[in-house]
Write a protein that holds these residues in place. Structure first.
Motif, PDB file in Angstrom:
ATOM      1  N   ALA A 119      11.138  -6.492   2.682  1.00  0.00           N
ATOM      2  CA  ALA A 119      10.230  -7.037   1.668  1.00  0.00           C
ATOM      3  C   ALA A 119       8.783  -6.721   2.024  1.00  0.00           C
ATOM      4  N   ALA A 120       8.445  -6.900   3.309  1.00  0.00           N
ATOM      5  CA  ALA A 120       7.065  -6.628   3.734  1.00  0.00           C
ATOM      6  C   ALA A 120       6.756  -5.144   3.572  1.00  0.00           C
ATOM      7  N   GLY A 121       7.747  -4.275   3.874  1.00  0.00           N
ATOM      8  CA  GLY A 121       7.554  -2.824   3.722  1.00  0.00           C
ATOM      9  C   GLY A 121       7.259  -2.463   2.273  1.00  0.00           C
ATOM     10  N   ALA A 122       8.029  -3.066   1.335  1.00  0.00           N
ATOM     11  CA  ALA A 122       7.806  -2.783  -0.093  1.00  0.00           C
ATOM     12  C   ALA A 122       6.419  -3.258  -0.505  1.00  0.00           C
ATOM     13  N   GLY A 123       5.960  -4.369   0.103  1.00  0.00           N
ATOM     14  CA  GLY A 123       4.650  -4.915  -0.231  1.00  0.00           C
ATOM     15  C   GLY A 123       3.509  -4.010   0.201  1.00  0.00           C
ATOM     16  N   LEU A 124       3.767  -3.190   1.228  1.00  0.00           N
ATOM     17  CA  LEU A 124       2.705  -2.306   1.731  1.00  0.00           C
ATOM     18  C   LEU A 124       2.389  -1.169   0.770  1.00  0.00           C
ATOM     19  N   ALA A 125       3.371  -0.835  -0.068  1.00  0.00           N
ATOM     20  CA  ALA A 125       3.194   0.343  -0.921  1.00  0.00           C
ATOM     21  C   ALA A 125       2.042   0.192  -1.902  1.00  0.00           C
ATOM     22  N   GLY A 126       1.824  -1.034  -2.412  1.00  0.00           N
ATOM     23  CA  GLY A 126       0.801  -1.271  -3.437  1.00  0.00           C
ATOM     24  C   GLY A 126      -0.580  -0.776  -3.042  1.00  0.00           C
ATOM     25  N   PRO A 127      -1.171  -1.375  -1.987  1.00  0.00           N
ATOM     26  CA  PRO A 127      -2.515  -0.932  -1.602  1.00  0.00           C
ATOM     27  C   PRO A 127      -2.575   0.567  -1.255  1.00  0.00           C
ATOM     28  N   TRP A 128      -1.509   1.064  -0.641  1.00  0.00           N
ATOM     29  CA  TRP A 128      -1.515   2.490  -0.259  1.00  0.00           C
ATOM     30  C   TRP A 128      -1.560   3.363  -1.513  1.00  0.00           C
ATOM     31  N   LEU A 129      -0.724   3.011  -2.521  1.00  0.00           N
ATOM     32  CA  LEU A 129      -0.712   3.795  -3.773  1.00  0.00           C
ATOM     33  C   LEU A 129      -2.058   3.666  -4.494  1.00  0.00           C
ATOM     34  N   LEU A 130      -2.669   2.469  -4.405  1.00  0.00           N
ATOM     35  CA  LEU A 130      -3.973   2.277  -5.043  1.00  0.00           C
ATOM     36  C   LEU A 130      -5.011   3.214  -4.407  1.00  0.00           C
ATOM     37  N   GLY A 131      -4.944   3.286  -3.078  1.00  0.00           N
ATOM     38  CA  GLY A 131      -5.839   4.205  -2.361  1.00  0.00           C
ATOM     39  C   GLY A 131      -5.613   5.644  -2.826  1.00  0.00           C
ATOM     40  N   ARG A 132      -4.319   6.020  -3.001  1.00  0.00           N
ATOM     41  CA  ARG A 132      -3.994   7.376  -3.470  1.00  0.00           C
ATOM     42  C   ARG A 132      -4.599   7.616  -4.849  1.00  0.00           C
ATOM     43  N   ILE A 133      -4.507   6.603  -5.742  1.00  0.00           N
ATOM     44  CA  ILE A 133      -5.045   6.748  -7.100  1.00  0.00           C
ATOM     45  C   ILE A 133      -6.542   7.080  -7.018  1.00  0.00           C
ATOM     46  N   LEU A 177       8.021  -5.027  -7.836  1.00  0.00           N
ATOM     47  CA  LEU A 177       9.275  -5.661  -8.245  1.00  0.00           C
ATOM     48  C   LEU A 177      10.246  -5.736  -7.068  1.00  0.00           C
ATOM     49  N   ALA A 178      10.347  -4.600  -6.345  1.00  0.00           N
ATOM     50  CA  ALA A 178      11.259  -4.557  -5.196  1.00  0.00           C
ATOM     51  C   ALA A 178      10.853  -5.614  -4.177  1.00  0.00           C
ATOM     52  N   GLN A 179       9.546  -5.743  -3.963  1.00  0.00           N
ATOM     53  CA  GLN A 179       9.075  -6.730  -2.980  1.00  0.00           C
ATOM     54  C   GLN A 179       9.443  -8.151  -3.416  1.00  0.00           C
ATOM     55  N   LEU A 180       9.259  -8.412  -4.719  1.00  0.00           N
ATOM     56  CA  LEU A 180       9.569  -9.740  -5.256  1.00  0.00           C
ATOM     57  C   LEU A 180      11.040 -10.089  -5.013  1.00  0.00           C
ATOM     58  N   LEU A 181      11.925  -9.133  -5.397  1.00  0.00           N
ATOM     59  CA  LEU A 181      13.364  -9.396  -5.271  1.00  0.00           C
ATOM     60  C   LEU A 181      13.768  -9.548  -3.801  1.00  0.00           C
ATOM     61  N   LEU A 182      13.261  -8.602  -2.972  1.00  0.00           N
ATOM     62  CA  LEU A 182      13.628  -8.656  -1.546  1.00  0.00           C
ATOM     63  C   LEU A 182      13.121  -9.946  -0.899  1.00  0.00           C
ATOM     64  N   ALA A 183      11.898 -10.368  -1.294  1.00  0.00           N
ATOM     65  CA  ALA A 183      11.326 -11.578  -0.685  1.00  0.00           C
ATOM     66  C   ALA A 183      12.161 -12.797  -1.063  1.00  0.00           C
ATOM     67  N   ARG A 184      12.607 -12.844  -2.344  1.00  0.00           N
ATOM     68  CA  ARG A 184      13.451 -13.973  -2.795  1.00  0.00           C
ATOM     69  C   ARG A 184      14.748 -14.013  -1.979  1.00  0.00           C
ATOM     70  N   TRP A 185      15.343 -12.828  -1.872  1.00  0.00           N
ATOM     71  CA  TRP A 185      16.615 -12.722  -1.158  1.00  0.00           C
ATOM     72  C   TRP A 185      16.428 -13.150   0.312  1.00  0.00           C
ATOM     73  N   ALA A 186      15.333 -12.653   0.914  1.00  0.00           N
ATOM     74  CA  ALA A 186      15.061 -12.970   2.323  1.00  0.00           C
ATOM     75  C   ALA A 186      14.881 -14.479   2.494  1.00  0.00           C
ATOM     76  N   ARG A 187      14.190 -15.098   1.524  1.00  0.00           N
ATOM     77  CA  ARG A 187      13.952 -16.537   1.610  1.00  0.00           C
ATOM     78  C   ARG A 187      15.286 -17.298   1.533  1.00  0.00           C
ATOM     79  N   TYR A 188      16.143 -16.850   0.605  1.00  0.00           N
ATOM     80  CA  TYR A 188      17.455 -17.475   0.427  1.00  0.00           C
ATOM     81  C   TYR A 188      18.270 -17.384   1.723  1.00  0.00           C
ATOM     82  N   VAL A 189      18.308 -16.155   2.269  1.00  0.00           N
ATOM     83  CA  VAL A 189      19.075 -15.945   3.509  1.00  0.00           C
ATOM     84  C   VAL A 189      18.464 -16.770   4.646  1.00  0.00           C
TER      85      VAL A 189
END
Ligand code: ADP
Length: 588
Positions: free
Chosen positions: A39-53, A78-90
């Motif tokens: 989940a944390a890995g998916a969350g990193l993509a946002g700022p990095w992609l913004l920098g690329r833009i 979206l992936a981060q949201l789903l993974l974070a929910r799943w991680a919280r549940y587990v």
């Protein structure tokens, strides 16, 4: 703290227990870590992609390229949201499993505590640990623990991402975080004692107010009003000062932390700006780094608030784990087997924790098969002696042995085959008739159970129950009256089959409505066993083989009824009084 309080685990034990708990569910812990990392890995993509833009736009790329990168941001979010929910549940399920394990261990340990340890500590301490402390640990395991893992993983990933983008900016970020560590250290060093002192002051105020209110008449009668008001004022003043102190801690800690969050962002922008001006870094990388460091405030905030919770629940966990350090009831395997059925009391002295010596050198040998009545005035120490004879407690000096082995050192398995204390035990346990009986002998067959029920005259009514031995009793199940409960208790004695019974008449079988029903059952149970009766009725003494007279913690007379009457001592005096007026002789 009273002398008998249950022990508290030392920090090293608490750490070991925590590691043991996590290890016991290693796969679960691995899943929690793995999902959080994803989940944390998916969350990193946002700022990095913004920098690329930003870099793409500056390089003059078309709308298409920007759209593709923007779509990437949406997918990753979206992936981060789903993974974070799943991680919280587990994570929460993992916490619940750990809590279940803590509870089960606690129950096992509590059940293994010798009765004397619980009595000395007071059931309040054990109950508080089993309820309030386990609940505090539970909240931590369920919420704080998983949250701490989630946020630590996130923070590490965010910092790691800045290092990947530019090691120098990463180093700047870490350096700018240092003030938080300093402030946290300062706060934690003071917070625990500060809050404990505040709690103690609050308890003191409550205690003074409650005592004044409940003793209002005494306060009025003795004109203590002024003094009580002064005491309340003083307690309130202490409470006020301690509250101000913890408020001061918070007023330093929280603003300092808030400011510290901005420092890494400012540092990254400053250093990144200089690097960009010299062409050593793209604008996109500077923006991405600043965004990462800005995002760091959320997990750090969570971590800081959880660290404090962890501290207070650490204290509760130490109390829960402390049970492991309490002496456990001896195990059947590690105590030698008694060589015969003889009970010897040699030079026994005993003092309760609060109070002077209650038994002051008692010597007594009980012959197998005899009926011994112990009589004496109230407070002489008869009940205390019966507790030592039954192995509930060990003497302070001297020895109580059965077949040469100390009674209090026998494990429950072995003890119940030797000596059983019979009291007015009306308790019917939740479970079937069979469960209620097998407490005494887990391996008993149905034939043995029926034989025991037959021996105490309970066979007929149990056969009439809807499911016989399988009928549930206790709350919600089939109701039992006092004499039936008593018969079940006696059937348990038959199943345990001890050679010696200690019968405390003060508490055993004296309920007049049940006495008639159970008298015959009791006679059947006593048959063929050594019986030591703490006699409160003189005719029990009269019927006994020997009578022991206790006075003020010492055994003053010992012999048959006839001998003692002939000797003209204390027993003879009691007997004369009672015999002269039999209606007045219910107690000795
Ligand atoms: P008896 O059965 O002959 O009346 P006990 O053995 O009950 O005598 O009590 C002997 C003395 O020990 C009494 O002075 C009583 O107050 C004291 N005592 C009994 N139980 C406790 C206890 N749990 N804590 C402190 N003192 C106790």
């Amino acid at each position: 703290m009273s002398r008998g309080q249950l022990p508290i685990a030392v920090p090293a034990d608490v750490r070991r227990a925590a590691v043991r708990l996590v290890r016991a569910d290693g796969r679960g812990f691995g899943a929690v870590l793995g999902l959080n990392a994803a989940a944390a890995g998916a969350g990193l993509a946002g700022p990095w992609l913004l920098g690329r833009i930003i870099d793409e736009v500056r390089a003059g790329s078309g709308v298409g390229a920007v759209d593709r990168l923007a779509a990437g941001i949406v997918v990753c979010s979206l992936a981060q949201l789903l993974l974070a929910r799943w991680a919280r549940y587990v994570g929460h399920r993992f916490g619940e499993r750990m809590l279940a394990r803590v509870r089960e261990e606690f129950v096992d340990r509590a059940l293994a505590l010798p009765a004397s340890v619980v009595e000395r500590a007071g059931t309040g301490d054990l109950t508080a640990r089993g309820t309030a402390d386990v609940a505090t640990v539970g909240t931590t395991l369920r919420d704080a623990g998983p949250d701490l893992v989630i946020n630590t993983v996130q923070a590490l990933f965010l910092l790691g991402a800045v290092f990947v983008l530019d090691p120098l900016l990463g180093a700047v970020g870490v350096c700018c975080l240092a003030p938080i560590a300093v402030v946290l250290r300062w706060y934690l060093r003071r917070a625990r004692d500060g809050y404990l002192a505040e709690g103690a002051a609050n308890s003191e105020v409550a205690e003074i107010l409650a005592a004044t209110a409940s003793g209002a008449r005494t306060v009025e009668a003795f004109r203590l009003g002024e003094r009580r008001i002064r005491a309340s004022r003083e307690a309130l003043e202490v409470s006020r000062r301690r509250r101000l102190y913890t408020l001061f801690l918070r007023t330093v800690f929280f603003p300092a932390v808030e400011v510290s969050y901005v420092l890494p962002v400012a540092g990254a922008l400053l250093v990144g700006g200089v690097l960009h001006a010299h062409g050593a870094m793209s604008l996109g990388a500077v923006v991405a780094s600043a965004l990462y460091l800005r995002q760091l405030s959320t997990p750090l905030d969570e971590i800081l608030s959880r660290v404090e919770q962890l501290q207070s629940s650490g204290a509760s966990f130490a109390r829960v784990e402390g049970l492991a350090r309490a002496p456990q009831a001896g195990d059947a395997a590690d105590s030698p087997a008694p060589s015969d059925d003889r009970i010897d009391v040699t030079g026994v002295r005993y003092a309760y924790d609060r109070g002077g010596e209650v038994l002051r050198g008692v010597d007594l040998t009980v012959r197998p098969g005899e009926r011994l009545a112990v009589v004496g005035p109230s407070g002489a120490g008869k009940t205390t002696l019966s507790r030592l004879l039954a192995g509930v407690d060990a003497p302070s000096a001297g020895a109580v042995t059965v077949g040469g082995v100390p009674v209090a050192g026998l494990g429950p398995e072995r003890l119940r085959r030797q000596v059983v204390l019979v009291t007015q035990e009306h308790h019917v346990f939740l479970g079937t008739v069979r469960d209620n009986l097998r407490i005494a002998e887990p391996s008993a067959t149905d034939e043995e159970l029926w034989a025991a029920l037959g021996a105490v005259g309970a066979e007929a009514w149990v056969r009439e129950l809807p499911d016989g031995l399988d009928t549930p009793l206790g709350e919600g199940g089939c109701g039992t009256d006092g004499s039936q409960a008593q018969q079940l208790a006696l059937a348990r004695v038959v199943l345990a089959d001890p050679h010696t019974l200690i019968l405390d008449e003060a508490t055993a079988l004296l309920d007049p409505t049940t006495a008639r029903h159970t008298e015959r059952a009791l006679a059947a149970v006593l048959e063929g066993r050594t019986v030591i009766a703490i006699a409160h009725r003189l005719h029990t003494a009269h019927d006994a083989d020997r009578v022991a007279v206790m006075e003020d913690g010492c055994l003053t007379e010992l012999g048959t009824h006839e001998e003692l009457v002939a000797a003209g001592g204390a027993y003879a005096a009691l007997w004369r009084t009672w015999h002269g007026d039999p209606t007045d002789g219910s107690t000795v």
